[in-house]
Motif scaffolding. Structure first.
Motif, PDB file in Angstrom:
ATOM      1  N   GLN A   1       0.809  -1.217   0.000  1.00 60.18           N
ATOM      2  CA  GLN A   1       0.000   0.000   0.000  1.00 60.18           C
ATOM      3  C   GLN A   1       0.841   1.266   0.000  1.00 60.18           C
ATOM      4  O   GLN A   1       0.613   2.186  -0.792  1.00 60.18           O
ATOM      5  CB  GLN A   1      -0.947  -0.019   1.200  1.00 60.18           C
ATOM      6  CG  GLN A   1      -2.016  -1.090   1.123  1.00 60.18           C
ATOM      7  CD  GLN A   1      -2.744  -1.291   2.447  1.00 60.18           C
ATOM      8  OE1 GLN A   1      -2.455  -0.619   3.436  1.00 60.18           O
ATOM      9  NE2 GLN A   1      -3.686  -2.218   2.472  1.00 60.18           N
ATOM     10  N   GLU A   2       1.826   1.332   0.872  1.00 59.89           N
ATOM     11  CA  GLU A   2       2.648   2.542   0.946  1.00 59.89           C
ATOM     12  C   GLU A   2       3.542   2.680  -0.282  1.00 59.89           C
ATOM     13  O   GLU A   2       3.782   3.799  -0.759  1.00 59.89           O
ATOM     14  CB  GLU A   2       3.487   2.548   2.228  1.00 59.89           C
ATOM     15  CG  GLU A   2       2.676   2.486   3.514  1.00 59.89           C
ATOM     16  CD  GLU A   2       1.695   3.652   3.658  1.00 59.89           C
ATOM     17  OE1 GLU A   2       1.991   4.754   3.136  1.00 59.89           O
ATOM     18  OE2 GLU A   2       0.640   3.460   4.303  1.00 59.89           O
TER      19      GLU A   2
ATOM     20  N   LEU B   1       1.496   4.189  -3.023  1.00 56.85           N
ATOM     21  CA  LEU B   1       1.285   5.626  -2.836  1.00 56.85           C
ATOM     22  C   LEU B   1       2.494   6.414  -3.337  1.00 56.85           C
ATOM     23  O   LEU B   1       2.343   7.497  -3.926  1.00 56.85           O
ATOM     24  CB  LEU B   1       1.021   5.931  -1.367  1.00 56.85           C
ATOM     25  CG  LEU B   1      -0.345   5.471  -0.824  1.00 56.85           C
ATOM     26  CD1 LEU B   1      -0.428   5.690   0.686  1.00 56.85           C
ATOM     27  CD2 LEU B   1      -1.477   6.219  -1.522  1.00 56.85           C
TER      28      LEU B   1
ATOM     29  N   ALA C   1       1.412  10.038  -4.591  1.00 54.23           N
ATOM     30  CA  ALA C   1       0.633  10.494  -3.437  1.00 54.23           C
ATOM     31  C   ALA C   1       1.515  10.705  -2.206  1.00 54.23           C
ATOM     32  O   ALA C   1       1.132  11.433  -1.280  1.00 54.23           O
ATOM     33  CB  ALA C   1      -0.479   9.498  -3.123  1.00 54.23           C
ATOM     34  N   GLU C   2       2.667  10.052  -2.173  1.00 51.20           N
ATOM     35  CA  GLU C   2       3.646  10.232  -1.108  1.00 51.20           C
ATOM     36  C   GLU C   2       5.027  10.308  -1.735  1.00 51.20           C
ATOM     37  O   GLU C   2       5.253   9.792  -2.835  1.00 51.20           O
ATOM     38  CB  GLU C   2       3.625   9.047  -0.128  1.00 51.20           C
ATOM     39  CG  GLU C   2       2.403   8.928   0.748  1.00 51.20           C
ATOM     40  CD  GLU C   2       2.480   7.735   1.696  1.00 51.20           C
ATOM     41  OE1 GLU C   2       1.664   7.672   2.620  1.00 51.20           O
ATOM     42  OE2 GLU C   2       3.372   6.869   1.507  1.00 51.20           O
TER      43      GLU C   2
END
Length: 438
Positions: free
Chosen positions: A399-400, A403, A408-409
């Motif tokens: 998930q991370e 991102l 998104a990150e």
């Protein structure tokens, strides 16, 4: 993870009934007897194994039954996508399964795994054939399964595309930066006719492996080692030398079909891809030449350093026939069973010179350089502890990482967030009760 041929195999197969019975009802060869001289009564075992492994277990069982005619084994399987979830439910509900196969860590929190240390000692099992993999199987100092095969990573390449481009084949000693440069050199064209220099499946393993190759673990408190791998994947996508994560997801791109299509120069994936490509060749679905070289490595890391994930056989702690179940495990994961799996193209957990020769074969099948698989320095892909695979690999890291790949990150934010989530979602639940290694 990862990583299996998706065969539509359901139901159960009974693969052995009193091997060697003659027309007069007597067992051919030496009879199995009790200490009092009486013939031992047959023992019926139920085993659940992964669908990709079922046919090889059948073949190996035919040999096992010659030595153990009183042990009858009924093998069952479950479709790959449902395998672990359904098997966990069956075991927790008291299903009469005696032994089962798969990734050991998935079952550690169920309480159904029988420690095998005493059985291994009493049977005099030579564990040296498992190499360093054996110690990586230990949890809180105990062994709960023996590996009949394992999954290691390799770099596959399309020789025809390199020949057409006039570019030398990938080296067996490439750093990740050299791999990136080669991928850019092999990329050309646009749209549906584009040739991609590389394909990396949209799994977290394809970026965190660079950290694991250095000896780091995805449960470490300091995860800074993994930043380089995530940034590397992001940079390769920006290069345009590999299909971006967003496009992979929207088009349902898959490493096997993408490579077989013939427009991917290099494909980073595990040993199971050998069997997929051999099958495609047998079915005349591909017409290009291909081979393998070791996975690229970080600077300062030894050549041919890869990740290894053991696939083990385990005994149900509720089985009424643990002794007989262990005999099956001892055979299947030992030298005799390993030779059967190696002959089918599986990379085995147990290895010796004879099995190594069987796995490499006579050179009539691709890949030409299959020997690299049995020469690797291996690090466990992840610690075999409860929750690591389903909480860390399939949730937090995925998930991370996504991102970061979608913007998104930042990479730093993603790694920091992973560290926070590892502590709050995994370590607080499991770290105090389980310890990997010796």
């Amino acid at each position: 993870m990862k990583k299996s041929l998706k065969l539509a195999m359901t139901g159960s197969l009974l693969v052995g009934l009193l091997a060697g019975c003659g027309s007069n009802g007597e067992t051919a060869g030496e009879k199995n007897t009790t200490s009092s001289g009486e013939e031992a009564a047959p023992v019926h075992l139920k085993a659940t194994v992964l669908p990709d492994d079922l046919e090889t277990f059948k073949t190996a069982y035919a040999e096992f039954s010659k030595e153990n005619p009183n042990i009858e084994v009924e093998f069952e399987t479950i479709p790959q996508k449902q395998y672990y979830e359904k098997l966990r439910m069956q075991l927790s509900s008291g299903n009469d399964i005696d032994l089962f196969g798969g990734n050991m860590d998935v079952f550690l929190d169920t309480g159904v795994l029988e420690p095998l240390d005493d059985s291994i000692k009493n049977a005099g099992v030579d564990v040296s054939g498992y190499g360093p993999l054996y110690d990586s199987l230990k949890v809180n100092g105990k062994v709960y399964g023996l590996p009949y095969r394992k999954s290691n990573w390799m770099l596959y390449y399309n020789k025809n595309l390199f020949d057409q481009a006039g570019v030398p084949y990938p080296s067996d000693d490439m750093t990740w930066n050299e791999f990136r440069d080669l991928a850019k050199k092999m990329t050309k064209g646009e749209g549906v006719d584009k040739i991609y220099g590389a394909f990396l499946q949209p799994w977290a393993q394809t970026w965190y492996m660079q950290g694991v190759q250095t000896g780091a673990s995805i449960i470490d408190k300091d995860l800074s080692t993994f930043k380089a791998g995530l940034q590397f994947r992001l940079d390769m996508e920006k290069d345009g030398s590999m299909m971006g994560w967003a496009e992979q997801i929207t088009t349902s791109a898959h490493y096997n079909s993408a490579f077989q299509k013939g427009n991917v120069a290099m494909n980073l994936i595990g040993d199971w891809h050998v069997a997929q490509l051999r099958q495609a060749e047998a079915e005349k679905k591909i017409n290009f030449d291909w081979d393998v070289v070791p996975v690229p490595h970080p600077d300062g890391v030894a050549v041919n350093t890869s990740l290894a994930t053991p696939v083990s056989l385990m005994v149900n702690s509720k089985s009424k026939h643990k002794e007989e179940a262990f005999k099956v495990i001892e055979f299947m994961s030992g030298a005799k069973g390993a030779k059967q799996f190696a002959a089918k193209g599986f990379l085995t957990g147990y290895m010796n010179d004879d099995i190594r020769k069987t796995y490499i074969g006579d050179g009539s099948l691709k890949p030409k350089n299959i020997h690299y698989f049995v020469e690797q320095k291996e690090y466990p892909e992840y610690p075999l502890l409860p929750g690591v695979k389903n909480i860390l690999v399939q949730s937090i890291y995925m998930q991370e990482g996504e991102l970061a790949l979608t913007g998104a990150e930042t990479v730093d934010q993603a790694i920091d967030k992973i560290g926070e989530r590892v502590a709050s979602e995994w370590a607080e639940k499991y770290a105090n009760d389980y310890k990997a290694g010796k």
